[in-house]
Design an enzyme around this catalytic site. Structure first.
Site, PDB file in Angstrom:
ATOM      1  N   HIS A  77       0.830  -1.209   0.000  1.00  0.00           N
ATOM      2  CA  HIS A  77       0.000   0.000   0.000  1.00  0.00           C
ATOM      3  C   HIS A  77       0.859   1.252   0.000  1.00  0.00           C
ATOM      4  O   HIS A  77       0.560   2.231  -0.680  1.00  0.00           O
ATOM      5  CB  HIS A  77      -0.943  -0.003   1.211  1.00  0.00           C
ATOM      6  CG  HIS A  77      -2.147  -0.878   1.031  1.00  0.00           C
ATOM      7  ND1 HIS A  77      -3.351  -0.631   1.641  1.00  0.00           N
ATOM      8  CD2 HIS A  77      -2.333  -2.000   0.300  1.00  0.00           C
ATOM      9  CE1 HIS A  77      -4.231  -1.571   1.289  1.00  0.00           C
ATOM     10  NE2 HIS A  77      -3.632  -2.420   0.488  1.00  0.00           N
ATOM     11  N   ASN A 105     -12.628  -2.112   3.307  1.00  0.00           N
ATOM     12  CA  ASN A 105     -11.808  -3.114   2.622  1.00  0.00           C
ATOM     13  C   ASN A 105     -10.339  -2.693   2.522  1.00  0.00           C
ATOM     14  O   ASN A 105      -9.549  -3.363   1.897  1.00  0.00           O
ATOM     15  CB  ASN A 105     -12.382  -3.446   1.244  1.00  0.00           C
ATOM     16  CG  ASN A 105     -12.883  -2.214   0.537  1.00  0.00           C
ATOM     17  OD1 ASN A 105     -12.419  -1.115   0.809  1.00  0.00           O
ATOM     18  ND2 ASN A 105     -13.806  -2.401  -0.381  1.00  0.00           N
ATOM     19  N   HIS A 206      -0.458 -12.976  -1.666  1.00  0.00           N
ATOM     20  CA  HIS A 206      -1.686 -13.542  -1.101  1.00  0.00           C
ATOM     21  C   HIS A 206      -1.526 -15.011  -0.704  1.00  0.00           C
ATOM     22  O   HIS A 206      -2.517 -15.689  -0.449  1.00  0.00           O
ATOM     23  CB  HIS A 206      -2.850 -13.374  -2.085  1.00  0.00           C
ATOM     24  CG  HIS A 206      -3.322 -11.958  -2.191  1.00  0.00           C
ATOM     25  ND1 HIS A 206      -4.311 -11.543  -3.057  1.00  0.00           N
ATOM     26  CD2 HIS A 206      -2.940 -10.836  -1.530  1.00  0.00           C
ATOM     27  CE1 HIS A 206      -4.511 -10.239  -2.938  1.00  0.00           C
ATOM     28  NE2 HIS A 206      -3.677  -9.782  -2.013  1.00  0.00           N
TER      29      HIS A 206
END
Ligand code: HEM
Ligand SMILES: *[C@@H]1O[C@H](CO)[C@@H](O)[C@H](O)[C@H]1NC(C)=O
Ligand SMILES: *[C@@H]1O[C@H](CO)[C@@H](O)[C@H](O)[C@H]1NC(C)=O
Ligand SMILES: *[C@@H]1O[C@H](CO)[C@@H](O)[C@H](O)[C@H]1NC(C)=O
Ligand SMILES: *[C@@H]1O[C@H](CO)[C@@H](O)[C@H](O)[C@H]1NC(C)=O
Ligand SMILES: *[C@@H]1O[C@H](CO)[C@@H](O)[C@H](O)[C@H]1NC(C)=O
Length: 353
Positions: A77, A105, A206
């Site tokens: 991010h 989210n 992920h």
């Protein structure tokens, strides 16, 4: 049996083709460094830096391995929103600690921000205020990968901390949406100088961590996504009984806390959690890259390290730009100003002006 065998030989064939294709770029194991960054930036003024970060994280992960996922995502991010400048760490930024208006989210783990500040405290005690919060974040992301079983790779250092907040708008505009198609994601990362292979490689982040129902229940209700395995869908429906219900689940069902290539095996079995994950296997451009990582973990590790280093250099501040924050959650300016006034007050000289 026959079809399994032919599937396997097909996979092997495509891997031979792909690894020779990919090796064109992975021959140089690291991307060229952005000016101002170097491999041993703190060699003389903070030689113990990397050891301090790793030792602190070992302790933190023993308490809660989920912090590794939190730290890895924070670095992503940070880099995607106005560059790897530590802006995501600022209290009051759109996804930093204490933020009220962050979309649900974007939930970043508060404990991960705390750990970054604890590490910063240790480092500044050992070396003085010389190491930036953005560098600490990049190192913490690397160690989260390594300490979860993934590859060890060197991180170029010398980033400086930014002076401006990441606004809510900038955050929403720059972070890819979980409902995106691979085609949309390729276009989104292209604006950051990343290609389709980089996209598939960094999406491998992920392989650890969790997601909330709000991030994937649009794939279940009202209609189930056709690219989802039925047993997997049934399990997700038990965890999230309705659209956006409260609840969360792991991103990689095969090995949720281990940094390995199982995420890609999940995708090949239509067990990817987000649309943005599963479509990497549906799309014709990215599908062979997913396959190559699913069948060769070494290849994935090499490409992941390469693409992460590339990501970690996005729009960095270097040299005399920005600052070295004393507290990763806020800029120095106000505090320095107050300190200066106090210092002058305490000196007899200032009274004579
Ligand atoms: C390519 C586009 C990407 C999209 C659309 C995306 C989206 C998401 C979403 C929606 C979540 C779950 C948020 C929630 O439900 O609370 C998540 C979690 C996560 N993401 Fe991504 N992500 C992307 C790329 C990346 C990259 C490049 C990395 C790191 C290399 C990364 C690392 C993580 C991690 C580790 C988690 C779990 C965090 C935790 O457990 O606290 N993601 N991502
Ligand atoms: C943020 O985006 C919204 C919607 O796109 C827009 O109405 C608003 O003016 C933007 N705010 C800022 C500060 O740019
Ligand atoms: C967050 O989710 C909402 C709907 O659930 C969506 O409209 C929005 O674009 C999402 N934001 C991000 C950054 O994923
Ligand atoms: C989720 O939990 C919150 C707070 O506990 C509650 O206000 C909300 O109604 C719940 N949402 C759903 C869909 O159950
Ligand atoms: C897997 O990838 C590595 C790294 O690119 C390569 O050296 C190796 O030959 C590959 N293995 C197979 C079986 O393709
Ligand atoms: C760091 O800054 C944050 C946000 O302003 C503040 O809440 C926190 O107490 C500060 N930490 C220290 C050690 O000063």
């Amino acid at each position: 049996m026959a079809s399994t065998t032919s599937l396997i030989s097909l996979l092997l064939l495509s891997s031979i083709f792909l690894s020779s294709h990919l090796s064109l770029t992975s021959a140089q194991s690291t991307p060229p460094l952005v000016g101002g960054l170097s491999w041993n930036f703190y060699k003389s003024n903070c030689p113990k830096l990397e050891k301090i970060v790793r030792d602190e994280l070992k302790k933190a992960f023993k308490r809660d391995i989920g912090i590794a996922a939190g730290l890895l995502r924070i670095h992503f991010h940070d880099c995607f929103v106005q560059g790897c400048d530590g802006s995501v760490l600022l209290a009051g930024s759109a996804s930093g600690p204490g933020e009220q208006e962050a979309p649900p989210n974007l939930t970043l783990r508060p404990q991960a921000f705390t750990v970054i500040n604890e590490i910063r405290n240790k480092i500044h005690k050992a070396c003085g205020q010389v190491v930036s919060c953005s560098d600490i974040t990049a190192l913490a992301a690397r160690d989260s990968v390594f300490l979860s079983g993934g590859p060890n790779y060197r991180v170029p250092l010398g980033r400086r901390d930014g002076l401006t907040f990441a606004t809510r708008n900038a955050t929403l505009e720059n972070l890819p949406f979980f409902g995106s198609s691979a085609r949309e994601l390729i276009a989104a990362v292209a604006t950051k100088g990343l290609d389709a292979t980089d996209l598939v490689a960094i999406s491998g982040g992920h392989t650890i961590g969790r997601g909330n129902c709000g991030s994937f229940t649009a794939r279940l209700y009202p209609n189930q996504d056709v690219n989802m395995d039925q047993t997997y869908a049934n399990n997700l429906k038990r965890i999230c009984p309705a659209l956006n219900s409260n609840g969360s689940t792991v991103l990689d069902i095969r090995s949720p806390n281990v940094f390995d290539n199982k995420y890609y095996v999940d995708l090949m079995n239509r067990q990817g959690l987000f649309m943005s994950d599963q479509d990497l296997y549906t799309d014709r451009t990215t599908r062979p890259i997913v396959t190559s990582f699913a069948i060769n973990q070494t290849l994935f590790y090499e490409r992941f390290a390469f693409s992460m280093i590339k990501m970690s250099m996005l729009n960095v501040l270097t040299g005399t730009q920005g600052e070295i924050r004393a507290n990763c959650s806020r800029r120095n300016a106000a505090r320095t100003y107050v300190t200066t006034l106090v210092d002058e007050d305490q000196e007899g000289k200032s009274a004579s002006f």
